[in-house]
Design an enzyme around this catalytic site. Structure first.
Site, PDB file in Angstrom:
ATOM      1  N   HIS A  12     -71.921 -62.085 -88.301  1.00 28.01           N
ATOM      2  CA  HIS A  12     -70.718 -62.926 -88.297  1.00 28.01           C
ATOM      3  C   HIS A  12     -69.537 -62.176 -88.920  1.00 28.01           C
ATOM      4  O   HIS A  12     -68.411 -62.252 -88.425  1.00 28.01           O
ATOM      5  CB  HIS A  12     -70.942 -64.197 -89.124  1.00 28.01           C
ATOM      6  CG  HIS A  12     -71.973 -65.127 -88.574  1.00 28.01           C
ATOM      7  ND1 HIS A  12     -73.198 -65.299 -89.146  1.00 28.01           N
ATOM      8  CD2 HIS A  12     -71.934 -65.953 -87.501  1.00 28.01           C
ATOM      9  CE1 HIS A  12     -73.888 -66.191 -88.466  1.00 28.01           C
ATOM     10  NE2 HIS A  12     -73.147 -66.604 -87.457  1.00 28.01           N
TER      11      HIS A  12
ATOM     12  N   GLN B 161     -74.527 -67.270 -73.838  1.00 28.53           N
ATOM     13  CA  GLN B 161     -73.481 -68.148 -74.388  1.00 28.53           C
ATOM     14  C   GLN B 161     -72.099 -67.530 -74.181  1.00 28.53           C
ATOM     15  O   GLN B 161     -71.136 -68.213 -73.803  1.00 28.53           O
ATOM     16  CB  GLN B 161     -73.748 -68.377 -75.878  1.00 28.53           C
ATOM     17  CG  GLN B 161     -72.585 -68.968 -76.637  1.00 28.53           C
ATOM     18  CD  GLN B 161     -72.919 -69.271 -78.085  1.00 28.53           C
ATOM     19  OE1 GLN B 161     -73.609 -70.237 -78.362  1.00 28.53           O
ATOM     20  NE2 GLN B 161     -72.425 -68.477 -79.021  1.00 28.53           N
TER      21      GLN B 161
HETATM   22  O1  PAF Z   1     -73.008 -69.143 -81.675  1.00 26.45           O
HETATM   23  C1  PAF Z   1     -72.836 -70.096 -82.441  1.00 26.45           C
HETATM   24  O2  PAF Z   1     -72.917 -69.986 -83.680  1.00 26.45           O
HETATM   25  C2  PAF Z   1     -72.556 -71.485 -81.874  1.00 26.45           C
HETATM   26  O3  PAF Z   1     -73.251 -71.676 -80.684  1.00 26.45           O
HETATM   27  C3  PAF Z   1     -71.055 -71.768 -81.691  1.00 26.45           C
HETATM   28  C4  PAF Z   1     -70.424 -70.820 -80.695  1.00 26.45           C
HETATM   29  C5  PAF Z   1     -70.353 -71.662 -83.033  1.00 26.45           C
HETATM   30  C6  PAF Z   1     -70.854 -73.200 -81.153  1.00 26.45           C
HETATM   31  O4  PAF Z   1     -71.386 -74.153 -82.011  1.00 26.45           O
END
Ligand code: PAF
Length: 295
Positions: free
Chosen positions: A46, A162
Site C-alpha cells: 500500500h 480488480q
Molecule cells: O483492493 C482493495 O483494497 C479494495 O478492493 C478496494 C479497491 C479499496 C475497494 O474496497
C-alpha cells in the site's frame, strides 16, 4: 480516540462534504490530486502506491474503508484485520496529505439499491468463486471516485483482475480520472504482500512462499515453448506437493482483456501479453498472485 504520531499530520476527513471541499480547494489552487483507496491493514505494498501517488500529483489522499459489499456472508468481513491507529501513522509517515475515513451510513445509506457490474471481466478467475466481489468493488470504487474527484487513482497489480475491472468501469462510465497501476511488492521469498498474509501461521507462511517459486518455474517452462495445459497440470501437482490444500485456479490469460490462453504452446504475440494467474488455499486462507510471462 485515534492519534497520529507525526509532525506533518495528514488532514483526517470523515464526510463526503468535507472531502469534496478539500479537493475543490486543492484544484482551485492548481494542484493535481492522487487518490489511493484501501481497506486498511496497510503494508509496504500500500505504501508503495502512496509513493506512486506522490510522484504523480501534488496532493495525496488515501482512504480506509472495509467495504462490506465485497464480502460474501461466509467470508472474513468480521475478522478482516483492522488496525486504524497503526494505519494512520503509516500513511502519515508515507507523506499522505489527507486520509478519508468514510462513514458507513453515508457510504451505504438506508435504501441503498444501486450496484455496478462489469460483466465481461468479472466472469472468470476470482469472479467464479467470489461472484459478489467485483460488483462490490466496482460499486464502492465508483462512489469513492465520485466523492473524491481525484485526477489520478492508484491500484495495485496484486489484484490484477480488480485493476482491469476498475479501468473498464472508468472507461465505460466516463469517470474523469486516470487509473494508474502499481507493481506488486513482494516479501524476500517472493510472496506477494497482502493484508491477509497476517492470517498465516509460521508453518503456512513457509508454504505460502512456494507459490512464487512454482509460478516462476511455470513461466520459465512456458517461455521455452512448452504447452500451457501440460505445464499447468505439472505446476498444480507441485503446488499440492509443497503443501497447498486446494487450487481455486491456475491459468494463463491475456493481461489486456483476460482472454484464456492455451492449451498449446503460446505464440510470440501471446507470450508478450500473457500473465499467469493463481488462487490457492492453505486451510481456509486464500492467496492470489499473478505475474507477467515476459517482463
Ligand atoms: O483492493 C482493495 O483494497 C479494495 O478492493 C478496494 C479497491 C479499496 C475497494 O474496497
Amino acid at each position: 480516540m485515534v492519534t497520529i504520531n507525526n509532525d506533518s499530520a495528514p488532514i483526517l476527513t470523515h464526510s463526503i462534504e468535507h472531502l469534496r471541499q478539500q479537493v475543490q480547494q486543492w484544484h482551485r489552487e492548481g494542484h493535481k490530486v492522487a487518490f489511493v483507496p484501501t481497506m486498511g491493514a496497510l503494508h509496504f505494498g500500500h505504501l508503495s502506491l502512496v509513493e506512486l501517488a506522490r510522484q504523480k500529483a501534488d496532493k495525496t489522499i488515501a482512504s480506509i474503508f472495509v467495504n462490506p459489499a465485497q464480502f460474501a456472508p461466509h467470508e472474513d468481513l468480521a475478522t478482516y484485520p483492522r488496525q486504524e491507529e497503526d494505519d494512520l501513522n503509516k500513511l502519515a509517515g508515507a507523506g499522505c496529505d489527507s486520509i478519508y475515513l468514510p462513514n458507513s451510513n453515508e457510504m451505504y445509506p438506508g435504501g441503498f439499491s444501486t450496484s455496478i457490474n462489469v460483466d465481461d471481466l468479472s466472469s472468470n478467475l476470482c469472479g467464479i468463486s467470489r461472484p459478489h466481489f467485483f460488483s462490490g468493488v466496482a460499486t464502492v470504487v465508483c462512489k469513492l471516485l465520485n466523492q473524491c474527484t481525484p485526477d489520478f487513482a492508484i491500484f495495485g497489480e496484486k489484484d490484477y483482475q480488480q485493476l482491469l475491472v476498475i479501468m473498464r468501469m472508468v472507461r465505460d462510465l466516463d469517470i474523469p480520472v486516470e487509473i494508474v497501476s502499481g507493481a506488486i511488492v513482494r516479501e524476500s521469498d517472493g510472496l506477494a504482500m497482502s493484508s491477509r498474509n497476517a492470517y498465516l501461521s509460521d508453518a503456512n507462511r513457509k508454504i505460502a512462499g512456494q507459490l512464487n517459486t512454482s509460478l516462476q518455474s511455470a513461466i520459465s517452462i512456458l517461455c521455452q515453448g512448452a504447452a500451457v495445459k501440460r505445464t499447468l497440470h505439472d505446476t498444480t501437482q507441485s503446488l499440492r506437493d509443497v503443501g497447498f490444500d486446494e487450487l481455486d485456479y491456475l491459468e494463463i490469460r491475456s493481461g489486456t482483456d483476460l482472454s484464456l490462453y492455451g492449451p498449446g504452446a503460446l505464440s510470440t504475440r501471446q507470450l508478450q501479453d500473457a500473465r499467469i494467474f493463481a488462487a490457492v488455499l492453505i486451510g481456509k486462507i486464500r492467496l492470489i498472485d499473478n505475474m507477467k510471462l515476459k517482463p
